[in-house]
Design a protein around this motif. Sequence first.
Motif, PDB file in Angstrom:
ATOM      1  N   LEU A  67      41.611  38.926  31.659  1.00 26.61           N
ATOM      2  CA  LEU A  67      41.793  37.530  31.274  1.00 26.61           C
ATOM      3  C   LEU A  67      43.179  37.328  30.663  1.00 26.61           C
ATOM      4  N   THR A 121      45.033  38.061  37.095  1.00 25.94           N
ATOM      5  CA  THR A 121      44.235  37.316  36.128  1.00 25.94           C
ATOM      6  C   THR A 121      42.788  37.271  36.601  1.00 25.94           C
ATOM      7  N   ASP A 148      38.733  36.297  34.988  1.00 30.97           N
ATOM      8  CA  ASP A 148      37.696  36.054  33.997  1.00 30.97           C
ATOM      9  C   ASP A 148      36.403  36.560  34.612  1.00 30.97           C
ATOM     10  N   SER A 172      36.430  32.786  39.349  1.00 31.26           N
ATOM     11  CA  SER A 172      37.652  33.474  38.939  1.00 31.26           C
ATOM     12  C   SER A 172      37.612  34.940  39.346  1.00 31.26           C
TER      13      SER A 172
END
Length: 259
Positions: free
Chosen positions: A38, A56, A58, A64
């Motif tokens: 994250l 990146t 999550d 994501s």
Amino acid sequence: MRLRGRVVAITGGASGLGAALAVGAHDRGAAAVAVLDLDTEGARSVAQRVGGLGVTADVADPDSFGHALRTVGDALGPVDVFIANAGVMRRSTVHAPDAEWDLAWRVHVLSVAWAAQELTRTGRPVHLGVTASTAAVAPNPKSAVYSVTKHAQLALAEWLGAAYRGRGLSVTCFCPGGIRTPMLAAMAADDPYTRAARAEADPPEVAAAAFLDGIESDRALATTKPRTREEIALRGADYEAWLHRAAGRFADSPSPLEN
């Protein structure tokens, strides 16, 4: 599964154990290392150290996380070793807010299920590493949410290891003792019990080596502390004695049983 020549992806890779795993995989000859976190800048910084890819992600959000997995596949090709290392921990009891339970469930359990869904689609041989904890086999008196969801994470790793044995997916669940990570340091700042645990915690590099050894040896369980296996053995041999010992840790760690 030997790491040399393999594509390795690690969640929670921006710091602590995840960063040490990235460096360790690189040092063992991995063809490429993807660092997912994250913390975008942290992921990129660690990836730069190992000549890898920072992404990146999550892991609590399937959109994501799915996008991150596709990004890794497009850039590096199919993942050979995926290490589900992301984790969340804070002091909690059974009275923790639902949102806290939900976040830990997503990070510790659902993200592993989502990763396994992707890894098993191709039918290629692949190794899944799962970072659980000694809290998965012996309740941590400082965090109900962490202990319960780590226990569930171990159960999922066991289910996957049994269900896919001989079918392309091998699984190593890592149940270490304390590790000197930012997460443990934050909890130890104002808590004597956790400070004592941190004093005997292993450096991230030592824990990472134990985990990677387990992956390369295709072991179902890896740990840093003999007492982890002792807890498992006692639980199977004498459940009442095991629970009595667990209760003793709560008695030695004075804290209210409500938030």
